[in-house]
Design an enzyme around this catalytic site. Structure first.
Site, PDB file in Angstrom:
ATOM      1  N   ARG A 223      80.143  62.594  19.963  1.00  0.00           N
ATOM      2  CA  ARG A 223      79.288  63.112  18.883  1.00  0.00           C
ATOM      3  C   ARG A 223      77.815  63.092  19.303  1.00  0.00           C
ATOM      4  NH1 ARG A 223      81.779  65.125  14.007  1.00  0.00           N
ATOM      5  NH2 ARG A 223      83.789  64.082  13.807  1.00  0.00           N
TER       6      ARG A 223
ATOM      7  N   ASN B  49      76.733  31.923  13.328  1.00  0.00           N
ATOM      8  CA  ASN B  49      76.739  32.657  14.590  1.00  0.00           C
ATOM      9  C   ASN B  49      75.330  32.960  15.085  1.00  0.00           C
ATOM     10  OD1 ASN B  49      79.667  33.115  14.965  1.00  0.00           O
ATOM     11  ND2 ASN B  49      79.464  34.235  13.050  1.00  0.00           N
TER      12      ASN B  49
ATOM     13  N   ASP C 199      68.183  38.900  10.074  1.00  0.00           N
ATOM     14  CA  ASP C 199      69.542  39.418  10.139  1.00  0.00           C
ATOM     15  C   ASP C 199      69.721  40.383   8.963  1.00  0.00           C
ATOM     16  OD1 ASP C 199      72.412  39.508  10.719  1.00  0.00           O
ATOM     17  OD2 ASP C 199      72.632  38.226   8.953  1.00  0.00           O
TER      18      ASP C 199
ATOM     19  N   LYS D  60      71.613  38.209  20.278  1.00  0.00           N
ATOM     20  CA  LYS D  60      70.461  38.349  19.381  1.00  0.00           C
ATOM     21  C   LYS D  60      69.279  37.529  19.883  1.00  0.00           C
ATOM     22  CE  LYS D  60      72.647  39.426  14.929  1.00  0.00           C
ATOM     23  NZ  LYS D  60      72.731  39.015  13.511  1.00  0.00           N
TER      24      LYS D  60
ATOM     25  N   THR E 162      70.369  42.863  14.242  1.00  0.00           N
ATOM     26  CA  THR E 162      71.691  43.065  13.678  1.00  0.00           C
ATOM     27  C   THR E 162      72.687  43.619  14.693  1.00  0.00           C
ATOM     28  OG1 THR E 162      72.913  44.311  11.979  1.00  0.00           O
ATOM     29  CG2 THR E 162      70.929  45.339  12.865  1.00  0.00           C
ATOM     30  N   ALA E 163      73.956  43.327  14.467  1.00  0.00           N
ATOM     31  CA  ALA E 163      75.026  43.898  15.285  1.00  0.00           C
ATOM     32  C   ALA E 163      75.259  45.366  14.962  1.00  0.00           C
ATOM     33  CB  ALA E 163      76.323  43.110  15.075  1.00  0.00           C
TER      34      ALA E 163
ATOM     35  N   ASP F   2      73.269  41.790   7.606  1.00  0.00           N
ATOM     36  CA  ASP F   2      74.472  41.653   6.781  1.00  0.00           C
ATOM     37  C   ASP F   2      74.511  40.324   6.043  1.00  0.00           C
ATOM     38  OD1 ASP F   2      75.070  44.077   7.870  1.00  0.00           O
ATOM     39  OD2 ASP F   2      76.572  43.321   9.267  1.00  0.00           O
TER      40      ASP F   2
ATOM     41  N   ASP G  45      72.166  34.362   7.574  1.00  0.00           N
ATOM     42  CA  ASP G  45      73.160  33.716   6.711  1.00  0.00           C
ATOM     43  C   ASP G  45      74.273  33.058   7.512  1.00  0.00           C
ATOM     44  OD1 ASP G  45      75.959  35.642   6.341  1.00  0.00           O
ATOM     45  OD2 ASP G  45      74.249  36.428   7.437  1.00  0.00           O
TER      46      ASP G  45
ATOM     47  N   ASP H  75      92.369  53.971   7.937  1.00  0.00           N
ATOM     48  CA  ASP H  75      91.374  53.296   8.762  1.00  0.00           C
ATOM     49  C   ASP H  75      90.398  52.521   7.884  1.00  0.00           C
ATOM     50  OD1 ASP H  75      92.442  54.351  11.090  1.00  0.00           O
ATOM     51  OD2 ASP H  75      91.148  56.115  11.021  1.00  0.00           O
TER      52      ASP H  75
END
Length: 301
Positions: free
Chosen positions: A120, A234, A56, A208, A163-164, A58, A231, A84
């Site tokens: 983009r 989830n 993972d 994942k 990772t997300a 983050d 970590d 934002d």
């Protein structure tokens, strides 16, 4: 990334909608990882081809959330407003305190993730990702976790990030760290431009695990010989999919799960040096993207 033009019309799109979005996301992420190829250093031989490690990002490989750092860089380039970014900062603060994603943020992210890059060019966002990594992410890598990844590489095993974070950014991080590649959230694109829609959903939770299993099939991995690091509670589905699970800087719930299941725990938040951690034993044993998307939704509302 996925080029929407490769689909075979409305029937194919309807089939995708009817399938479990987590499975679709996992399969798309694995396909993107295979298409990207091996980004690791050429001088590191891969001699143990059926074992691998999955990390993972983050708060496991990187301090804080990679997508938030990316958002900071985009804000500095006037992609969206300071207001934002304040929303992202609030989500990041909750993440750093709680150590995990929130149900609200991941649910909201399914509908709004990456909408800020709609229209983009993919090449533009990738180029910006390279710049922003150097500016805001390079010095946020956990040395202890990086050492764990290197131990797998030195043993001839392949190492992927899971990772997300958007797969383009995840691949940049993997390449800069000298890792094999990355599994990340896949954004649909048409003719090299983002549509603002995801393929499936954010690569989070069960998605994942689906991505890891799909990659294992494509790469000939024996998941019983693989290791996963995270970590967050989830990521229990991903951690449970491999033979060896390691909780790194775990949140309180993952720490409890790890203790109950006899998983290894590595915590680098105490300041201990990686050299004093028993990393060889790991080898011997064998999404916050939604939170940022929730903040970005303010721009569209």
């Amino acid at each position: 990334m996925v080029d929407a033009d490769t689909r075979s019309g409305d029937g194919a799109e309807a089939d995708v909608r009817e399938r479990d979005p987590a499975v679709v996301a996992g399969e798309a992420s694995a396909a993107a990882a295979v298409a990207a190829g091996d980004s690791g250093p050429a001088d590191v031989p891969q001699t143990d081809l059926t074992a691998a490690a999955f990390f993972d990002v983050d708060n496991t490989m990187m301090i804080g959330a990679s997508i938030f750092h990316f958002a900071r860089g985009l804000a500095a380039r006037k992609f969206f407003t300071t207001a934002d970014l304040a929303g992202f900062a609030w989500q990041q603060l909750k993440f750093r305190i709680g150590g995990r994603e929130t149900t609200y943020s991941t649910t909201t992210g399914r509908d709004t993730a990456l909408s800020f890059v709609a229209g983009r060019p993919v090449a533009e966002i990738t180029e910006l990702g390279e710049e922003i990594y150097d500016e805001l992410m390079a010095d946020r890598i956990w040395a202890g976790t990086r050492a764990l990844a290197q131990m797998h590489l030195d043993a001839g095993q392949r190492v992927w990030l899971v990772t997300a974070t958007p797969v383009e950014l995840a691949l940049i991080i993997a390449r800069r760290l000298g890792l094999t590649g990355a599994l990340g959230t896949v954004a649909e694109n048409v003719d090299g431009h983002y549509t603002g829609r995801l393929v499936g959903e954010i690569l989070h939770g069960p998605a994942k695990a689906h991505a890891v299993r799909a990659l294992a099939v494509a790469e000939g991995l024996d998941l019983r010989r693989c290791t996963a690091y995270s970590d967050s509670v989830n990521d229990v589905p991903m951690l449970s999919a491999v033979g060896t699970a390691v909780a790194v800087n775990p949140d309180s719930e993952l720490r409890d799960v790890a203790k109950d299941r006899g998983w290894q725990i590595r915590d680098f938040r105490t300041g201990r040096r990686a050299a004093r951690i028993g990393v060889p034993s790991v080898l011997g044993a064998g999404a916050l993207a939604g939170a940022v998307a929730a903040g970005l939704a303010a721009r569209r509302r």
